[in-house]
Design a protein around this motif. Structure first.
Motif, mmCIF file in Angstrom:
data_model
loop_
_atom_site.group_PDB
_atom_site.id
_atom_site.type_symbol
_atom_site.label_atom_id
_atom_site.label_comp_id
_atom_site.label_asym_id
_atom_site.label_seq_id
_atom_site.Cartn_x
_atom_site.Cartn_y
_atom_site.Cartn_z
ATOM 1 N N GLY A 130 0.797 -1.221 0.000
ATOM 2 C CA GLY A 130 0.000 0.000 0.000
ATOM 3 C C GLY A 130 0.829 1.270 0.000
ATOM 4 N N GLY A 131 2.170 1.140 0.094
ATOM 5 C CA GLY A 131 3.030 2.314 0.066
ATOM 6 C C GLY A 131 4.074 2.276 1.167
ATOM 7 N N PRO A 132 5.003 3.237 1.191
ATOM 8 C CA PRO A 132 6.076 3.266 2.195
ATOM 9 C C PRO A 132 5.521 3.348 3.621
ATOM 10 C CG PRO A 132 6.508 4.821 0.404
ATOM 11 C CD PRO A 132 5.095 4.352 0.229
ATOM 12 N N MET A 133 6.246 2.748 4.559
ATOM 13 C CA MET A 133 5.822 2.773 5.959
ATOM 14 C C MET A 133 7.035 2.870 6.867
ATOM 15 S SD MET A 133 2.708 0.083 6.546
ATOM 16 C CE MET A 133 1.086 0.337 5.862
ATOM 17 N N THR A 134 6.847 3.555 8.003
ATOM 18 C CA THR A 134 7.856 3.568 9.055
ATOM 19 C C THR A 134 7.669 2.322 9.915
ATOM 20 O OG1 THR A 134 6.439 4.763 10.586
ATOM 21 C CG2 THR A 134 7.826 6.079 9.094
ATOM 22 N N THR A 135 8.617 2.082 10.787
ATOM 23 C CA THR A 135 8.507 0.924 11.687
ATOM 24 C C THR A 135 7.256 1.021 12.546
ATOM 25 O OG1 THR A 135 10.928 0.921 11.779
ATOM 26 C CG2 THR A 135 9.776 -0.465 13.361
ATOM 27 N N THR A 136 6.978 2.206 13.047
ATOM 28 C CA THR A 136 5.781 2.394 13.879
ATOM 29 C C THR A 136 4.516 2.124 13.085
ATOM 30 O OG1 THR A 136 6.941 4.055 15.194
ATOM 31 C CG2 THR A 136 4.531 4.025 15.337
ATOM 32 N N ALA A 137 4.464 2.635 11.857
ATOM 33 C CA ALA A 137 3.289 2.411 11.014
ATOM 34 C C ALA A 137 3.117 0.928 10.694
ATOM 35 C CB ALA A 137 3.392 3.219 9.724
ATOM 36 N N LEU A 138 4.234 0.225 10.466
ATOM 37 C CA LEU A 138 4.159 -1.203 10.196
ATOM 38 C C LEU A 138 3.623 -1.951 11.409
ATOM 39 C CD1 LEU A 138 7.421 -2.123 8.219
ATOM 40 C CD2 LEU A 138 5.064 -2.662 7.566
ATOM 41 N N ASN A 197 13.282 -2.294 0.533
ATOM 42 C CA ASN A 197 14.360 -1.310 0.645
ATOM 43 C C ASN A 197 14.161 -0.477 1.912
ATOM 44 O OD1 ASN A 197 15.471 -2.022 -1.900
ATOM 45 N ND2 ASN A 197 13.889 -0.785 -2.907
ATOM 46 N N LYS A 198 15.254 0.024 2.429
ATOM 47 C CA LYS A 198 15.187 0.869 3.625
ATOM 48 C C LYS A 198 15.876 2.195 3.329
ATOM 49 C CE LYS A 198 16.953 1.287 8.353
ATOM 50 N NZ LYS A 198 17.855 0.693 9.361
ATOM 51 N N THR A 199 15.212 3.292 3.644
ATOM 52 C CA THR A 199 15.804 4.629 3.562
ATOM 53 C C THR A 199 15.592 5.319 4.902
ATOM 54 O OG1 THR A 199 13.750 5.549 2.670
ATOM 55 C CG2 THR A 199 15.412 4.823 1.080
ATOM 56 N N GLU A 200 16.290 6.420 5.110
ATOM 57 C CA GLU A 200 16.149 7.171 6.357
ATOM 58 C C GLU A 200 15.603 8.562 6.056
ATOM 59 O OE1 GLU A 200 19.692 7.137 8.655
ATOM 60 O OE2 GLU A 200 19.343 5.094 9.386
ATOM 61 N N PRO A 235 16.897 10.102 12.922
ATOM 62 C CA PRO A 235 16.330 9.789 11.599
ATOM 63 C C PRO A 235 15.286 8.684 11.715
ATOM 64 C CG PRO A 235 18.727 9.866 11.504
ATOM 65 C CD PRO A 235 18.352 9.922 12.953
ATOM 66 N N LYS A 236 14.285 8.739 10.843
ATOM 67 C CA LYS A 236 13.177 7.780 10.847
ATOM 68 C C LYS A 236 13.383 6.774 9.715
ATOM 69 C CE LYS A 236 9.229 9.654 11.523
ATOM 70 N NZ LYS A 236 7.967 10.397 11.259
ATOM 71 N N ALA A 237 13.363 5.482 10.043
ATOM 72 C CA ALA A 237 13.520 4.431 9.018
ATOM 73 C C ALA A 237 12.213 4.276 8.244
ATOM 74 C CB ALA A 237 13.904 3.107 9.667
ATOM 75 N N VAL A 238 12.317 4.265 6.909
ATOM 76 C CA VAL A 238 11.156 4.102 6.036
ATOM 77 C C VAL A 238 11.405 2.901 5.128
ATOM 78 C CG1 VAL A 238 9.700 5.150 4.276
ATOM 79 C CG2 VAL A 238 10.685 6.575 6.093
ATOM 80 N N ASN A 271 10.640 -3.580 -2.900
ATOM 81 C CA ASN A 271 11.532 -3.566 -4.052
ATOM 82 C C ASN A 271 10.707 -3.984 -5.261
ATOM 83 O OD1 ASN A 271 13.380 -4.126 -6.096
ATOM 84 N ND2 ASN A 271 14.942 -4.851 -4.659
ATOM 85 N N GLU A 272 10.318 -3.013 -6.090
ATOM 86 C CA GLU A 272 9.381 -3.289 -7.177
ATOM 87 C C GLU A 272 9.940 -4.284 -8.174
ATOM 88 O OE1 GLU A 272 8.040 0.277 -8.988
ATOM 89 O OE2 GLU A 272 7.103 1.050 -7.174
#
Length: 810
Positions: free
Chosen positions: A740-748, A775-778, A785-788, A792-793
């Motif tokens: 459904g789209g990118p998520m942070t750890t908290t959102a997951l 994939n993981k970005t910050e 920093p927040k992990a997002v 991987n499409e």
């Protein structure tokens, strides 16, 4: 001939027909001109041998779009039109001229533009549907079908015993309609037009030539893949019961299927049921007098998480399940319930106060059966196919097991008889050799898994080869050493291919030292191990200090083995070991949880499912004259192969490899993933062997396709054996949430219902990152920093179902 024997009795008359011959005038049909936009030549035959011989010539010389026979036998009066000969422009068999309905054809076609051959992914989509159909009908009590590769799709043929009447024709039509309603997808469909009595069917063994031949859409040979040992007709009662579903199941693809019966004793509380079992509910809304419960994710595929999946409860309490994705087409409430709550009873906590129809009983649950892997004819071209046919002609041996044993024995023989001799190729800085380890798995001794070794041993026996000892330049290569095992320790395996060993010895009189040869070692580093008891080897790996697992990995990877011990170290350099070993499903399941080192060497093996191939009361020896001819040809190919050194790709094969590589190299989680995660290396090794069997020093498209085809059988076998232990459920739920789209750890954590511990979530995320699925970005914030995380499409687009195409190897 095999196809004709499978379809008809000896006295039956049948039509042979060629459509669209490239040659319009030929002596095969009396040099008459075959006119028309799509020319037709046809003839009628009682002599099946004459039919088979003419069909072979017709296919090779006239090169038609296809060679066909009537699905059902026809009236003998038609011999008067063209008696055991072909004729151009002759009228074809009419429906009223079919004697009876004795074969029911399920023709699964891949979706593609008309007039062209299918691509490999398209064809395997049809294969997936055919496997699901066969598994479902077998569960319903139908006998096993004949299974065939039509060249562009897949055929299942069930024996039936019906008179040629309008009622029988409508019954067959209803069965096909019900199959299409239940199993059609956007990628492949059941051909509902093949119900008529005079229907033509591909004569398996001939070519399918639709459109132009291209690398992506090649012309292919059709072939019988599996013939049941007992071909009893489907009882009429089963046909009628299935055809009765046609009206209920023939709903539009995006319409909800007919609901099933509610559980007795009250109206089922869907919301409470989903909450109890941790399934997210996206929304609920009134629908057609009932209630639609839209799920956060599909119970069969967490990636379907955009409101496509729902449970529907009709006004009378009946339940149904629907997901709009093609891969979930035909799923039922019973199957969904099994995924959600397994066999747990639906207790009072799940029943609301509103009473439902107490007279209705819940439908019987239909288990999700994993179909037996399909052995593609592409896996045994050329001399491999000739040997498989010879070895299984009068035997119960499984063709896939015979092929696996043949390929393994051949690659050992072809690898030269010295250190680092024989063919190989570099991929980057890693040199790959045509080296295989094979584990053949059968249900029991009835699978005849051991019988695969006997014809291979006979083929590679020097008996029957001419004695050319007086002319060394024309001699046949010496055979490799063989061992019947059992596999027990790494040291024992290494001893058979050990290097020479020297020791520094001090002369007591002179006090001078020198190196002394204490063991001459083994000069010929080839070893073929034919071990009948893999269960024993797995038991050995449990022993503390056992080195078998380490040795297996070393001999598969490089052929070098040098354990770090103080005394009498057995060192091996450049050995070429090939292993064929056997185990039953029961033994494997009993040992699987106990063998801690299993995952360490499991993916070095090709796993091959084997089963009894028919019932042969009096197995016959292979004809010695045919065997001798094959033995001489194989020896010639071994001799040529041993002279090879660096193997290469041709340009078209390189292009195909670039296409399939992302799928082959994709990581898989879980136990099944550990077993199939060396797909790219296994495919390259198989392709090299097929090239060497063709007498070539370069890998062509045909060699790579053959390697991919056999790897697909091995991959499907591994998933058949280990698939139930493949996935990490939490990892799959994370992938579904990220769809459904990118998520942070908290959102997951919130999306997973706040019921996954931090440690479990961290482990699942690490697993997915390592496998390349996410994939993981910050993201910068005013604080830390927040992990997002994102999907991987590329990896997701390459991921297909367990029964995916031969290009989708892992």
């Amino acid at each position: 001939m095999k196809a004709i024997v499978a379809l008809y009795d000896a006295e039956h008359v049948v039509e042979l027909c060629a459509i669209g011959p490239q040659t319009r005038k030929s002596s095969l049909w009396g040099n008459e001109f075959a006119g028309g936009k799509k020319a037709i030549v046809a003839g009628w035959f009682r002599d099946k041998q004459a039919l088979a011989e003419l069909a072979v010539r017709l296919d090779a010389e006239a090169k038609p779009e296809g060679v066909y026979v009537t699905l059902n036998p026809v009236t003998p009066a038609l011999l008067g039109r063209a008696d055991h000969r072909l004729k151009a422009g002759v009228g074809r068999t009419q429906d009223s001229e079919a004697l009876c309905l004795c074969n029911l054809l399920v023709d699964v076609d891949p979706a593609r533009p008309s007039g062209i051959s299918s691509s490999e992914p398209e064809k395997m989509a049809a294969h997936d549907v055919a496997q699901r159909i066969a598994a479902h009908l077998t569960h319903l009590g139908w006998p096993e079908p004949l299974a065939a590769d039509s060249g562009n799709g897949w055929h299942l043929v069930y024996k039936i015993d019906l008179a040629n009447t309008p009622e029988s024709v409508m019954l067959v039509k209803g069965v096909l309609k019900a199959l299409a309603a239940r199993f059609d997808t956007g990628e492949a469909t059941v051909d509902q037009s093949v119900f008529n009595p005079a229907r033509l069917v591909k004569l398996w063994g001939t070519m399918a030539r639709k459109g132009d031949h291209t690398v992506e859409r090649p012309h292919r040979a059709s072939a019988i893949v599996d013939v049941p040992g007992h071909s009893a007709p489907v009882p009429r009662a089963l046909l009628e019961a299935f055809a009765a579903q046609a009206g209920a199941d023939a709903t539009p693809r995006h319409a909800l299927p007919a609901p099933t019966a509610a559980d007795p004793g009250g109206r089922f509380d869907v919301r409470a049921y989903l909450e109890r079992h941790g399934r997210g509910l996206k929304k609920e809304k009134p629908f057609k007098g009932g209630m639609l419960y839209v799920l956060e994710e599909c119970v069969f595929d967490p990636g379907h998480a955009h409101g496509e999946a729902a449970i529907y409860q009709a006004a009378d309490g009946r339940l149904s399940y629907q997901c709009f994705h093609a891969s979930c087409r035909g799923r039922t409430w019973q199957e969904a319930r099994q995924r959600i709550s397994s066999d747990a009873p639906l207790g009072a906590g799940n029943v609301a106060a509103t009473p439902g129809p107490a007279s209705q009983q819940p439908e019987e649950w239909t288990p999700l059966l994993v179909p037996w892997p399909t052995f593609s004819p592409q896996a045994h071209p050329g001399i491999a196919g000739a040997f498989i046919e010879l070895a299984t002609r009068g035997s119960e041996a499984d063709p896939a097991a015979v092929l696996a044993t043949f390929l393994t024995r051949f690659e050992v023989e072809v690898s030269g008889n010295g250190v680092l001799k024989g063919p190989g190729m570099y991929l980057g800085e890693t040199r790959h050799y045509p080296r295989l380890f094979t584990a053949i798995v059968g249900a029991s001794s009835k699978a005849r898994k051991g019988t695969s070794a006997h014809p291979v041993n006979a083929l590679f026996s020097p008996e029957g080869l001419p004695d050319n000892s007086d002319n060394p330049d024309n001699s046949f290569p010496s055979p490799a050493a063989t061992s019947s095992g059992p596999l027990s320790t790494g040291e024992g395996l290494a001893f058979c291919v050990r290097d020479a060993r020297t020791e520094w010895v001090i002369d007591k009189k002179t006090s001078a030292g020198s190196w002394v040869l204490v063991d001459p070692g083994v000069e010929d580093k080839r070893l073929y191990v034919a071990d009948e008891e893999f269960a024993s080897a797995l038991q050995c790996t449990k022993r503390e200090g056992n080195t078998l697992s380490t040795a297996v990995r070393c001999f598969w990877d490089s052929g070098d083995y040098s354990p770090m011990v103080k005394k009498e170290r057995t060192k091996v350099t450049g050995a070429h070991v090939g292993i064929v070993t056997h185990i039953t499903f029961q033994e494997l399941r009993a040992l699987l949880d106990e063998v801690q080192a299993f995952n360490g060497f499991g993916n070095r093996f090709l796993w091959v499912c084997a089963r009894r191939h028919g019932m042969v009361a009096f197995p016959r020896r292979m004809p010695q004259d045919e065997l001798s001819r094959l033995r001489r040809e194989v020896s010639r190919l071994v001799d040529i192969g041993q002279r090879r050194e660096e193997m290469t790709w041709d340009g078209s094969a390189e292009d195909l490899w670039r296409t399939v590589y992302p799928r082959l190299s994709r990581e898989h989680p879980g136990l099944a993933g550990c077993i199939i995660n060396r797909g790219e290396a296994q495919a390259v090794r198989l392709a090299m062997i097929y090239a060497l069997l063709d007498g070539q020093g370069h890998i062509g498209v045909a060699h790579l396709q053959a390697g991919l085809a056999f790897w697909e059988y091995c991959r499907a076998s591994a998933l058949f054996i280990f698939g139930s232990r493949e996935t990490n459920p939490l990892a799959e739920r994370i992938r579904g949430a990220l769809a459904g789209g990118p998520m942070t750890t908290t959102a997951l954590h919130r999306a997973l219902g706040n019921n996954a511990s931090r440690e479990k979530l961290r482990e699942a995320l690490q697993e997915l990152l390592t496998a390349g699925h996410i994939n993981k970005t910050e993201e910068k914030t005013t604080g830390r920093p927040k992990a997002v995380f994102t999907l991987n499409e590329q990896t997701e687009n390459n991921e297909l179902s367990p029964a995916g195409s031969m290009s989708d190897n892992s």
